[in-house]
Design a protein around this motif. Structure first.
Motif, PDB file in Angstrom:
ATOM      1  N   GLN A 182       0.831  -1.201   0.000  1.00  0.00           N
ATOM      2  CA  GLN A 182       0.000   0.000   0.000  1.00  0.00           C
ATOM      3  C   GLN A 182       0.869   1.257   0.000  1.00  0.00           C
ATOM      4  O   GLN A 182       0.579   2.222  -0.699  1.00  0.00           O
ATOM      5  N   GLN A 183       1.951   1.232   0.767  1.00  0.00           N
ATOM      6  CA  GLN A 183       2.874   2.369   0.809  1.00  0.00           C
ATOM      7  C   GLN A 183       3.511   2.581  -0.564  1.00  0.00           C
ATOM      8  O   GLN A 183       3.614   3.716  -1.045  1.00  0.00           O
ATOM      9  N   ARG A 184       3.932   1.489  -1.208  1.00  0.00           N
ATOM     10  CA  ARG A 184       4.523   1.607  -2.555  1.00  0.00           C
ATOM     11  C   ARG A 184       3.512   2.151  -3.548  1.00  0.00           C
ATOM     12  O   ARG A 184       3.847   2.976  -4.400  1.00  0.00           O
ATOM     13  N   THR A 189       0.899   4.105  -2.869  1.00  0.00           N
ATOM     14  CA  THR A 189       0.702   5.520  -2.555  1.00  0.00           C
ATOM     15  C   THR A 189       1.843   6.362  -3.118  1.00  0.00           C
ATOM     16  O   THR A 189       1.609   7.408  -3.729  1.00  0.00           O
ATOM     17  N   GLU A 190       3.075   5.912  -2.932  1.00  0.00           N
ATOM     18  CA  GLU A 190       4.227   6.633  -3.465  1.00  0.00           C
ATOM     19  C   GLU A 190       4.181   6.707  -4.987  1.00  0.00           C
ATOM     20  O   GLU A 190       4.482   7.745  -5.582  1.00  0.00           O
ATOM     21  N   ALA A 191       3.782   5.619  -5.634  1.00  0.00           N
ATOM     22  CA  ALA A 191       3.680   5.605  -7.096  1.00  0.00           C
ATOM     23  C   ALA A 191       2.596   6.572  -7.573  1.00  0.00           C
ATOM     24  O   ALA A 191       2.791   7.299  -8.552  1.00  0.00           O
ATOM     25  N   ASP A 192       1.450   6.585  -6.886  1.00  0.00           N
ATOM     26  CA  ASP A 192       0.379   7.521  -7.244  1.00  0.00           C
ATOM     27  C   ASP A 192       0.842   8.969  -7.119  1.00  0.00           C
ATOM     28  O   ASP A 192       0.554   9.803  -7.980  1.00  0.00           O
ATOM     29  N   GLU A 193       1.552   9.268  -6.034  1.00  0.00           N
ATOM     30  CA  GLU A 193       2.062  10.624  -5.841  1.00  0.00           C
ATOM     31  C   GLU A 193       3.063  10.983  -6.932  1.00  0.00           C
ATOM     32  O   GLU A 193       3.063  12.098  -7.453  1.00  0.00           O
ATOM     33  N   ARG A 194       3.906  10.038  -7.305  1.00  0.00           N
ATOM     34  CA  ARG A 194       4.893  10.261  -8.364  1.00  0.00           C
ATOM     35  C   ARG A 194       4.214  10.512  -9.702  1.00  0.00           C
ATOM     36  O   ARG A 194       4.624  11.400 -10.456  1.00  0.00           O
ATOM     37  N   ASP A 249       1.285  11.857 -10.138  1.00  0.00           N
ATOM     38  CA  ASP A 249       0.737  13.214 -10.085  1.00  0.00           C
ATOM     39  C   ASP A 249       1.811  14.265 -10.350  1.00  0.00           C
ATOM     40  O   ASP A 249       1.590  15.224 -11.090  1.00  0.00           O
TER      41      ASP A 249
END
Length: 143
Positions: A28-30, A32-37, A39
């Motif tokens: 889930q953390q990975r 979230t980080e990918a989604d932020e990246r 964006d």
């Protein structure tokens, strides 16, 4: 089954469950980080596209085919994915807040030929239009 065996089995499955939870949380953390990246990269690519469009319309000396290739790359990357894609993202005005979604990126015609505009709407369905640079400087993807 003896009490010791039952305890061993319970501890075994408790450890398995704890491991599965840790793995799920890490995934889930990975994500979230990918989604932020995504964006961040989408915003950067939109800004590059705006600059390339402006550059192509000006009298700059960059070879036109080079600009066209860069524009095509940016257009392809910004194309909404099946099932909503970029148009499904929610934005908010940096100064005023609110909830907005992009309806389309419209191409200008007539005196606006060559100028693209973001068409977006608020939660009440009211539509607005901004040029891309203005949109990207005033709007941000909602967390």
């Amino acid at each position: 089954m003896s009490a010791a065996e039952e305890l061993d089995a319970a501890l075994h499955w408790r450890n398995k469950r704890a491991q599965a939870i840790r793995e799920r949380d890490a995934l889930q953390q990975r994500l979230t980080e990918a989604d932020e990246r995504v964006d961040v990269l989408e915003t950067a690519l939109c800004k590059i596209k705006v600059r390339l469009d402006a550059y192509a319309e000006s009298d700059m000396r960059m070879p036109e085919p080079s600009v066209e290739v860069c524009q095509a790359i940016a257009d392809a990357a910004l194309k909404p994915a099946e099932g909503g894609g970029d148009h499904a993202k929610h934005y908010e005005c940096i100064g005023k807040g609110g909830d907005y979604t992009v309806v389309a990126i419209a191409q200008g015609a007539g005196t606006l030929k060559g100028f693209n505009h973001y068409v977006y709407k608020n939660a009440d369905g009211v539509h607005f239009v901004r040029d891309p640079e203005d949109f990207l400087s005033r709007m941000q993807i909602k967390p």
